[in-house]
Design a protein around this motif. Structure first.
Motif, PDB file in Angstrom:
ATOM      1  N   ILE A 171       0.921  -1.221   0.073  1.00  0.00           N
ATOM      2  CA  ILE A 171       0.134  -0.043  -0.122  1.00  0.00           C
ATOM      3  C   ILE A 171       0.916   1.290  -0.078  1.00  0.00           C
ATOM      4  N   THR A 172       0.601   2.086  -0.992  1.00  0.00           N
ATOM      5  CA  THR A 172       1.027   3.321  -0.833  1.00  0.00           C
ATOM      6  C   THR A 172       0.179   4.446  -0.657  1.00  0.00           C
ATOM      7  N   ILE A 173       0.418   5.316   0.601  1.00  0.00           N
ATOM      8  CA  ILE A 173      -0.506   6.230   0.813  1.00  0.00           C
ATOM      9  C   ILE A 173       0.240   7.610   0.505  1.00  0.00           C
ATOM     10  N   GLY A 174      -0.486   8.592  -0.262  1.00  0.00           N
ATOM     11  CA  GLY A 174      -0.037   9.720  -0.570  1.00  0.00           C
ATOM     12  C   GLY A 174      -0.621  10.957   0.183  1.00  0.00           C
ATOM     13  N   GLY A 175       0.188  11.762   0.339  1.00  0.00           N
ATOM     14  CA  GLY A 175      -0.140  13.168   0.978  1.00  0.00           C
ATOM     15  C   GLY A 175       0.856  13.508   2.122  1.00  0.00           C
ATOM     16  N   LYS A 176       0.685  14.758   2.456  1.00  0.00           N
ATOM     17  CA  LYS A 176       1.669  15.193   3.581  1.00  0.00           C
ATOM     18  C   LYS A 176       1.092  15.712   4.813  1.00  0.00           C
ATOM     19  N   GLY A 177      -0.390  15.544   5.080  1.00  0.00           N
ATOM     20  CA  GLY A 177      -1.048  16.169   5.991  1.00  0.00           C
ATOM     21  C   GLY A 177      -0.453  15.485   7.572  1.00  0.00           C
ATOM     22  N   PRO A 178       0.133  16.237   8.304  1.00  0.00           N
ATOM     23  CA  PRO A 178       1.033  15.677   9.488  1.00  0.00           C
ATOM     24  C   PRO A 178       0.201  14.996  10.497  1.00  0.00           C
ATOM     25  N   LYS A 179      -0.980  15.436  10.700  1.00  0.00           N
ATOM     26  CA  LYS A 179      -1.949  14.710  11.705  1.00  0.00           C
ATOM     27  C   LYS A 179      -2.705  13.335  11.112  1.00  0.00           C
ATOM     28  N   ARG A 180      -3.479  13.414   9.953  1.00  0.00           N
ATOM     29  CA  ARG A 180      -4.219  12.351   9.660  1.00  0.00           C
ATOM     30  C   ARG A 180      -3.467  11.355   8.573  1.00  0.00           C
ATOM     31  N   THR A 181      -2.977  12.123   7.719  1.00  0.00           N
ATOM     32  CA  THR A 181      -2.071  11.272   6.597  1.00  0.00           C
ATOM     33  C   THR A 181      -0.828  10.472   6.985  1.00  0.00           C
ATOM     34  N   VAL A 185      -0.216   6.644   7.289  1.00  0.00           N
ATOM     35  CA  VAL A 185       0.910   6.053   6.477  1.00  0.00           C
ATOM     36  C   VAL A 185       1.698   5.096   7.649  1.00  0.00           C
ATOM     37  N   ALA A 186       1.700   5.644   8.752  1.00  0.00           N
ATOM     38  CA  ALA A 186       2.537   4.834  10.021  1.00  0.00           C
ATOM     39  C   ALA A 186       1.625   3.609  10.289  1.00  0.00           C
ATOM     40  N   ARG A 187       0.386   3.668  10.100  1.00  0.00           N
ATOM     41  CA  ARG A 187      -0.444   2.413  10.607  1.00  0.00           C
ATOM     42  C   ARG A 187      -0.417   1.380   9.530  1.00  0.00           C
ATOM     43  N   TRP A 188      -0.722   1.854   8.267  1.00  0.00           N
ATOM     44  CA  TRP A 188      -0.980   0.844   7.099  1.00  0.00           C
ATOM     45  C   TRP A 188      -0.119   0.645   5.985  1.00  0.00           C
ATOM     46  N   ALA A 189       0.592   1.714   5.636  1.00  0.00           N
ATOM     47  CA  ALA A 189       1.412   1.711   4.478  1.00  0.00           C
ATOM     48  C   ALA A 189       2.584   1.138   4.192  1.00  0.00           C
ATOM     49  N   GLN A 190       3.157   0.677   3.049  1.00  0.00           N
ATOM     50  CA  GLN A 190       4.656   0.102   2.902  1.00  0.00           C
ATOM     51  C   GLN A 190       5.338   1.092   2.034  1.00  0.00           C
ATOM     52  N   GLN A 191       4.644   2.233   1.445  1.00  0.00           N
ATOM     53  CA  GLN A 191       5.181   3.369   0.929  1.00  0.00           C
ATOM     54  C   GLN A 191       4.503   4.704   1.219  1.00  0.00           C
ATOM     55  N   THR A 224       8.862   2.714   2.584  1.00  0.00           N
ATOM     56  CA  THR A 224       9.559   3.137   1.740  1.00  0.00           C
ATOM     57  C   THR A 224       9.204   4.646   1.243  1.00  0.00           C
ATOM     58  N   CYS A 225      10.032   5.723   1.271  1.00  0.00           N
ATOM     59  CA  CYS A 225       9.784   7.019   1.368  1.00  0.00           C
ATOM     60  C   CYS A 225       9.980   7.401  -0.116  1.00  0.00           C
ATOM     61  N   SER A 226       9.106   7.773  -0.783  1.00  0.00           N
ATOM     62  CA  SER A 226       9.218   8.248  -2.230  1.00  0.00           C
ATOM     63  C   SER A 226       8.871   9.788  -2.247  1.00  0.00           C
ATOM     64  N   VAL A 227       9.334  10.590  -3.555  1.00  0.00           N
ATOM     65  CA  VAL A 227       9.139  11.663  -3.535  1.00  0.00           C
ATOM     66  C   VAL A 227       8.833  11.776  -5.353  1.00  0.00           C
ATOM     67  N   ASN A 228       8.355  12.831  -6.005  1.00  0.00           N
ATOM     68  CA  ASN A 228       8.218  12.826  -7.289  1.00  0.00           C
ATOM     69  C   ASN A 228       9.125  14.314  -7.752  1.00  0.00           C
ATOM     70  N   VAL A 229       9.733  13.851  -8.786  1.00  0.00           N
ATOM     71  CA  VAL A 229      10.560  14.998  -9.413  1.00  0.00           C
ATOM     72  C   VAL A 229      10.139  15.239 -10.986  1.00  0.00           C
ATOM     73  N   ARG A 230       9.726  16.296 -11.202  1.00  0.00           N
ATOM     74  CA  ARG A 230       9.241  16.623 -12.675  1.00  0.00           C
ATOM     75  C   ARG A 230      10.363  16.963 -13.770  1.00  0.00           C
ATOM     76  N   ILE A 231      10.320  16.408 -14.535  1.00  0.00           N
ATOM     77  CA  ILE A 231      11.266  16.864 -15.597  1.00  0.00           C
ATOM     78  C   ILE A 231      10.666  17.781 -16.621  1.00  0.00           C
ATOM     79  N   ASP A 232      11.276  18.768 -16.654  1.00  0.00           N
ATOM     80  CA  ASP A 232      10.830  19.960 -17.507  1.00  0.00           C
ATOM     81  C   ASP A 232      11.368  19.799 -18.812  1.00  0.00           C
ATOM     82  N   PRO A 233      10.582  19.684 -19.959  1.00  0.00           N
ATOM     83  CA  PRO A 233      11.153  19.572 -21.175  1.00  0.00           C
ATOM     84  C   PRO A 233      11.790  20.741 -21.655  1.00  0.00           C
TER      85      PRO A 233
END
Length: 279
Positions: A171-181, A185-191, A224-233
């Motif tokens: 399970i990957t959970i996306g987001g950055k809310g410090p309280k709920r998200t 993540v801590a309870r259920w996510a693998q990423q 696993t901690c992941s982030v996105n990096v945008r490739i600007d053409p």
């Protein structure tokens, strides 16, 4: 460091999307490929084409053989969690155990208004999300699932056949809310996936995740901690590669390289070569 790619299913065709994922399947440096879960484009003409996430994901799983496949991330508000659990199990079977199950609470007001989908107030949305995750895990892991939540209820519910991966697809959970998200993540996510402008904004979020894991008695290194990096053409490829390297130095495990819209398969070879020294 580990790497993935992400494509945008907006303003494109099925053939173009498929060709990029099939090409990415040939480069071992890319461990996974992702797209998004929206019904409208997020840029340009909002009336333009945007391919649906889960039907294309199943087809892309069939079209590839090695690379892991996922949606970043499926909005819980769009599908009942029991329906989504069954979709995930079937997609993992089609992928022969390569599904990454990306989920989030949902946020797009425009889509919800257009389709008559309730976008609940934030607290209720996350209450529903928490219940939905638990219900999905029950369906994916138990022969007969029962769950008695305020919003989600399962009564002798089945999800058969089960996914290939056990106990369930990661399970990957996306987001950055410090309280709920981050608590979810801590309870259920693998990423955990988050989109932030730079490593300086990522580091304090990681510290909060460490705290949330301590609160529930979990080792943060299991996630696993992941982030996105945008490739600007319009910028040199070296810029995106340098951004990826900076995240790696900050402690990020997996960098998802967001390909430009309508990027042809030929962009993958130079990208793989540029990233190789960081892997």
């Amino acid at each position: 460091m580990r790497f993935a790619i992400k494509t945008r299913p907006e303003h494109t065709t099925w053939q173009q999307l498929r060709d990029v994922w099939v090409a990415a399947d040939e480069f071992e440096i890319f461990e996974s490929a992702w797209h998004w879960d929206h019904f409208y484009p997020l840029s340009g003409d909002l009336a333009g084409p945007n391919l649906e996430a889960w039907t294309t994901l199943a087809a892309l799983a069939q079209a590839t053989s090695r690379i892991r496949v996922g949606c970043q991330v499926a909005g819980m508000i769009y599908r009942h969690p029991a329906v989504l659990a069954n979709m995930a199990a079937t997609t993992d079977i089609i992928a022969d155990g390569r599904l990454e199950l990306g989920i989030g609470a949902g946020w797009n007001q425009m889509e919800c208004d257009a389709y008559g989908i309730p976008l609940y107030p934030l607290k209720e949305r996350f209450d529903r999300f928490d219940e939905g995750v638990q219900a999905m895990i029950a369906l994916l892991t138990e022969k007969v699932a029962n769950f008695d939540g305020q919003y989600v209820k399962l009564t002798d519910a089945y999800c058969e056949p089960k996914a290939v991966q056990t106990p369930h697809p990661p399970i990957t959970i996306g987001g950055k809310g410090p309280k709920r998200t981050l608590r979810a993540v801590a309870r259920w996510a693998q990423q955990w996936n988050v989109i932030v402008p730079n490593p300086d904004e990522w580091k304090p979020l990681k510290e909060i995740l460490v705290q949330r894991c301590e609160e529930v008695g979990r080792d943060v290194d299991e996630i696993t901690c992941s982030v996105n990096v945008r490739i600007d053409p319009d910028e040199p490829l070296d810029k995106a590669v340098a951004d990826a390297a900076a995240y790696g130095e900050a402690g990020v495990d997996l960098v998802v390289m967001n390909l430009p819209l309508d990027a042809p398969p030929s962009v993958l070879a130079p990208l793989a070569k540029a990233l190789a020294p960081l892997a």
